[in-house]
Write an enzyme that holds these catalytic residues in place. Structure first.
Site, PDB file in Angstrom:
ATOM      1  N   ARG A   1      -8.890  -5.368  11.776  1.00  0.00           N
ATOM      2  CA  ARG A   1      -8.554  -5.537  13.193  1.00  0.00           C
ATOM      3  C   ARG A   1      -8.652  -6.986  13.667  1.00  0.00           C
ATOM      4  O   ARG A   1      -7.903  -7.393  14.554  1.00  0.00           O
ATOM      5  CB  ARG A   1      -9.433  -4.623  14.052  1.00  0.00           C
ATOM      6  CG  ARG A   1      -9.022  -3.156  13.964  1.00  0.00           C
ATOM      7  CD  ARG A   1      -9.893  -2.289  14.853  1.00  0.00           C
ATOM      8  NE  ARG A   1     -11.266  -2.259  14.373  1.00  0.00           N
ATOM      9  CZ  ARG A   1     -12.294  -1.828  15.096  1.00  0.00           C
ATOM     10  NH1 ARG A   1     -12.106  -1.436  16.338  1.00  0.00           N
ATOM     11  NH2 ARG A   1     -13.514  -1.798  14.585  1.00  0.00           N
TER      12      ARG A   1
ATOM     13  N   GLN B   1       0.857  -1.184   0.000  1.00  0.00           N
ATOM     14  CA  GLN B   1       0.000   0.000   0.000  1.00  0.00           C
ATOM     15  C   GLN B   1       0.896   1.238   0.000  1.00  0.00           C
ATOM     16  O   GLN B   1       1.675   1.465   0.931  1.00  0.00           O
ATOM     17  CB  GLN B   1      -0.923   0.040   1.218  1.00  0.00           C
ATOM     18  CG  GLN B   1      -1.945   1.170   1.100  1.00  0.00           C
ATOM     19  CD  GLN B   1      -2.765   1.374   2.349  1.00  0.00           C
ATOM     20  OE1 GLN B   1      -2.243   1.854   3.350  1.00  0.00           O
ATOM     21  NE2 GLN B   1      -4.046   1.032   2.291  1.00  0.00           N
TER      22      GLN B   1
ATOM     23  N   TYR C   1      -5.667  11.124   3.643  1.00  0.00           N
ATOM     24  CA  TYR C   1      -4.260  11.330   3.293  1.00  0.00           C
ATOM     25  C   TYR C   1      -4.186  12.017   1.923  1.00  0.00           C
ATOM     26  O   TYR C   1      -5.189  12.481   1.396  1.00  0.00           O
ATOM     27  CB  TYR C   1      -3.515   9.998   3.362  1.00  0.00           C
ATOM     28  CG  TYR C   1      -3.479   9.453   4.773  1.00  0.00           C
ATOM     29  CD1 TYR C   1      -2.783  10.116   5.783  1.00  0.00           C
ATOM     30  CD2 TYR C   1      -4.197   8.302   5.117  1.00  0.00           C
ATOM     31  CE1 TYR C   1      -2.785   9.646   7.087  1.00  0.00           C
ATOM     32  CE2 TYR C   1      -4.198   7.823   6.421  1.00  0.00           C
ATOM     33  CZ  TYR C   1      -3.488   8.503   7.404  1.00  0.00           C
ATOM     34  OH  TYR C   1      -3.485   8.050   8.706  1.00  0.00           O
TER      35      TYR C   1
END
Length: 355
Positions: A308, A79, A162
């Site tokens: 998660r 990524q 971002y």
């Protein structure tokens, strides 16, 4: 397995502890692992131990990890990540870079904290990027490096407020040149970056987006959101990407300013799936195993990314297949590590189930 920043890369170089972490999850059945966000250039992130991919040591460190993941039977995408205005000029890495904090426009994000800087300062007003093509070239070089490091492809981080998301969002991009203003112009940076990545990796390029916004002070009115991301996806459909990940609205990543939640809450999958008829859609954001089965079974998604649950269950896919409980307690305290505590704690010490 979706990208998960874990802050275990001192001096920005991947290490043997990270290798163990990724191999545990490859052996636990992760068919495709997307790396944690990898910085395409030196930046001052609030996670001071985030990894990069601009140096020989970083490329070599990632190569050890991808080789081991492949040996364990999984694929791995890198990524590619640029913080934009979410960096801070006082962090050691930003100082070492010798450049300002850059963003589409000189607009600071609200909120933010840098736990390792005195006084926990928030974000600052960035310097407007004079020539976005220079940043696109950094992404392209990062893709070249990722390919050399053995990654099977790259995922452009276009989510979570971002840099790519900052160009897309009308609240963070106030430019009046060809990189700002209309949805066509605000999507230009993402599209040109994707084309640069395709020049390197061919069809092994993916995109992650989070249209609902919220995190890192982004989010537009619903119609502006649909117009912007709709145009982006119509153009993406013609690029032949390996997949696009839709990040669903998540309450725990939303923030409140002046008594109002920042995100534009809506059903991201239902709203934007119609824009992609040929490009595989993956869904991310607290997807349960039952939801995953329903999404894929109904044809609404080609697959799902889980995040998660992979942190606290290194054998997550094996557990799901065997019908085992997801019973490892998730500890947020170990998410990014704690200064003075063994970095293995909360990282590679979660137990597997008994089979």
């Amino acid at each position: 397995m979706s990208a998960l920043t874990r802050n275990r890369s001192p001096a920005t170089v991947p290490n043997d502890l990270m290798l163990k972490y990724y191999v545990q999850r490859a052996e636990g059945g992760a068919g495709l692992i997307v790396s944690e966000g990898i910085l395409v250039t030196r930046q001052g992130t609030e996670w001071q131990h985030a990894p990069g991919i601009w140096s020989r040591a970083q490329i070599d460190g990632w190569k050890k990890i991808t080789d081991a993941v492949h040996e364990a039977g999984s694929k791995m995408y890198a990524q590619l990540w640029h913080l934009g205005r979410i960096a801070h000029p006082d962090t050691p890495e930003q100082i070492a870079a010798g450049v300002p904090v850059y963003a589409p426009s000189a607009i600071s994000a609200r909120g933010g904290k840098f736990r390792f800087l005195p006084g926990q300062p928030g974000y600052v007003a960035p310097t407007e990027i004079a020539d976005p093509t220079l940043i696109i070239a950094q992404y392209k070089q990062a893709a070249i490096n990722a390919k050399e490091a053995g990654f099977d492809g790259v995922e452009l981080h276009g989510a979570a407020g971002y840099l790519v998301h900052q160009f897309l969002d009308s609240t963070s991009n106030h430019r009046t040149d060809k990189w700002g203003g209309s949805p066509e112009n605000r999507t230009r940076f993402a599209l040109e970056t994707l084309k640069a990545l395709i020049d390197v990796c061919g069809p092994d390029v993916a995109l992650k987006i989070s249209p609902a916004g919220g995190y890192n002070d982004v989010g537009m009115p619903l119609q502006d959101t649909i117009d912007t991301f709709g145009h982006l996806l119509r153009e993406v459909e013609n690029l032949g990407l390996s997949y696009v990940t839709f990040m669903r609205y998540l309450a725990f990543t939303d923030v409140e300013f002046d008594g109002k939640l920042r995100a534009t809450q809506h059903d991201v999958v239902e709203t934007f799936s119609p824009f992609l008829t040929h490009t595989p859609i993956f869904v991310n954001g607290d997807v349960t195993p039952a939801e995953a089965e329903a999404l894929v079974g109904s044809g609404k998604a080609a697959g799902v990314f889980m995040g998660r649950n992979w942190i606290s269950h290194p054998d997550l896919a094996r557990r799901i297949k065997a019908g085992k409980a997801l019973d490892n307690a998730f500890d947020f305290a170990g998410f990014y590590g704690t200064e003075g505590v063994d970095p293995a704690v909360g990282y590679v010490d979660y137990p597997e189930a008994t089979y």
